[in-house]
Design a protein around this motif. Sequence first.
Motif: not given
Length: 122
Positions: A65-78, A49-63
Amino acid sequence: MVAFGWCVLLLVFVDEILAVAAFGAWGWQQSPQWLLVWLLPLVAMTVWFAFASPRARYGGSLRRPVVKIVVFGLASLALWDIGRHELAIGLLVFSVVVNALAQVPAIARLPEQARSMREPAA
């Protein structure tokens, strides 16, 4: 193309739910189970919600995609860690494909176009 685009965006949402469920599944296998089974998905949702959602308060052009990669990567690793190797690979491939399709400009513009159509003209 519009109907296909909305289907892709729906699949992106399904992908996000699957990632949260993967964190819950991993938490179910850990100790203390009663805490982690709900805490890990809650943390994942909050970060999303804070970094990767379409209306993320702290999202950005770099943050974002990085958060998306981390979240999906960790979910797959889990999923991999709890022995669900096929699901882990499937989630990772599904995440890459639907999120790549969502970056196609005609699809990426759909939510903003829908919002602009709903707002009354000033």
